[in-house]
Design an enzyme around this catalytic site. Sequence first.
Site, PDB file in Angstrom:
ATOM      1  N   ASN A  10       0.779  -1.099  -0.032  1.00 53.32           N
ATOM      2  CA  ASN A  10       0.122  -0.045   0.008  1.00 53.32           C
ATOM      3  C   ASN A  10       0.587   1.239  -0.041  1.00 53.32           C
ATOM      4  OD1 ASN A  10      -1.744   1.902   0.277  1.00 53.32           O
ATOM      5  ND2 ASN A  10      -2.373   1.401   2.620  1.00 53.32           N
ATOM      6  N   LYS A  12      -0.223   4.353  -0.282  1.00 51.59           N
ATOM      7  CA  LYS A  12      -0.663   5.368   0.382  1.00 51.59           C
ATOM      8  C   LYS A  12      -0.426   6.643  -0.449  1.00 51.59           C
ATOM      9  CE  LYS A  12       0.309   3.536   4.890  1.00 51.59           C
ATOM     10  NZ  LYS A  12       0.102   3.530   6.290  1.00 51.59           N
ATOM     11  N   HIS A  94      -9.451   0.898   4.798  1.00 46.70           N
ATOM     12  CA  HIS A  94      -8.374   0.980   5.761  1.00 46.70           C
ATOM     13  C   HIS A  94      -8.341   2.096   6.673  1.00 46.70           C
ATOM     14  CE1 HIS A  94      -4.177   2.414   6.225  1.00 46.70           C
ATOM     15  NE2 HIS A  94      -3.650   1.243   5.699  1.00 46.70           N
ATOM     16  N   GLU A  96      -6.728   4.434   7.756  1.00 50.51           N
ATOM     17  CA  GLU A  96      -6.813   5.970   7.476  1.00 50.51           C
ATOM     18  C   GLU A  96      -8.123   6.478   6.781  1.00 50.51           C
ATOM     19  OE1 GLU A  96      -3.027   5.418   5.394  1.00 50.51           O
ATOM     20  OE2 GLU A  96      -2.084   4.805   7.254  1.00 50.51           O
ATOM     21  N   GLU A 164      -5.175  -5.108  10.774  1.00 46.58           N
ATOM     22  CA  GLU A 164      -4.040  -4.124  11.020  1.00 46.58           C
ATOM     23  C   GLU A 164      -4.360  -3.270  12.165  1.00 46.58           C
ATOM     24  OE1 GLU A 164      -2.163  -2.876   6.856  1.00 46.58           O
ATOM     25  OE2 GLU A 164      -4.104  -1.702   6.893  1.00 46.58           O
ATOM     26  N   GLY A 170       2.408   2.468  10.544  1.00 51.08           N
ATOM     27  CA  GLY A 170       3.343   3.596  10.445  1.00 51.08           C
ATOM     28  C   GLY A 170       3.909   3.961  11.677  1.00 51.08           C
ATOM     29  N   SER A 210       3.638  -1.952  10.350  1.00 54.65           N
ATOM     30  CA  SER A 210       5.012  -2.132  10.584  1.00 54.65           C
ATOM     31  C   SER A 210       5.679  -3.202  10.094  1.00 54.65           C
ATOM     32  CB  SER A 210       5.522  -1.347  12.067  1.00 54.65           C
ATOM     33  OG  SER A 210       5.100  -0.152  12.008  1.00 54.65           O
TER      34      SER A 210
HETATM   35  C1  PEP Z   1      -0.761   0.184   5.845  1.00 56.15           C
HETATM   36  O1  PEP Z   1      -0.861   1.235   5.484  1.00 56.15           O
HETATM   37  O2  PEP Z   1      -1.473  -0.801   5.518  1.00 56.15           O
HETATM   38  C2  PEP Z   1       0.478  -0.285   6.975  1.00 56.15           C
HETATM   39  C3  PEP Z   1       0.312  -1.487   7.503  1.00 56.15           C
HETATM   40  O3  PEP Z   1       1.478   0.534   7.002  1.00 56.15           O
HETATM   41  P1  PEP Z   1       3.042   0.341   7.565  1.00 56.15           P
HETATM   42  O4  PEP Z   1       3.373  -0.928   6.852  1.00 56.15           O
HETATM   43  O5  PEP Z   1       3.518   1.256   7.157  1.00 56.15           O
HETATM   44  O6  PEP Z   1       2.633   0.302   9.093  1.00 56.15           O
END
Ligand code: PEP
Length: 247
Positions: A10, A12, A94, A96, A164, A170, A210
């Site tokens: 992803n 983003k 997601h 976000e 997640e 992040g 992460s």
């Molecule tokens: C994501 O945006 O789906 C995600 C898991 O981000 P990150 O790997 O940066 O934590």
Amino acid sequence: MGRQFFVGGNFKMNGSVKTIKDIVSHLNSAKLDESVEVVIAPPALYLLLTREHLRQGIEVAAQNVFDKPNGAFTGEISVEQLKDSNITWTLLGHSERRVILQEDDAFVANKTKVALDGGLGVILCCGESLEQREANKTIDVVTSQLKAVADKCKDWSKIVIAYEPIWAIGTGKVATTEQAQEVHAAIRDWLKKEVSGEAAEKTRILYGGSVSEKNCKELAKQPDIDGFLVGGASLKPAFVDIINANQ
Ligand code: PEP
């Protein structure tokens, strides 16, 4: 038959024509574990560019899709438009989008139904905040996000779930293998009870939050972790190591 390992990237709202071309050319020339299904999700503006340059065998996902077929919906993209551009997957739900853009469970479920009905695969994200985890509400939160979808969609064969935890996205704070496995097993149990034995057995459940080249191997060993949704690290050469986590 076991579940095929799945790794999504992803991007983003990151990247430019140049950096996305660089990532694509790195993936095109990398030696990837052939048993892994790989899907990358660049920003909408770069979907066509990505599809045009990316090698066959790696699919492209939108980061979102709208639930109407066309019309006066400024800024939105439809399932038909994605399919017209050879985009075969979309992320939905997601955190976000749930948190910043206030998408609720019902809206995410509607979009999931429309995407599936139109023939797209859906990477359906779910996960709890730190506050909800500390209040022991993780399983309730995650299963109610999924239930909104189960109420509308009976066929889960084109859904990949991405668990997640919001506190791990992040932040560099990855869930421990035990924390992740515990939630993944609970999701599988829930699928068995609320959807079907077949959905429980076949649905891929990814971990996201992460994930890096350093922690992916341990996570990949967990019996209910069927792959990853990778944010930050999907923009880096190390994404290849995450795709190859089982090697
Ligand atoms: C994501 O945006 O789906 C995600 C898991 O981000 P990150 O790997 O940066 O934590």
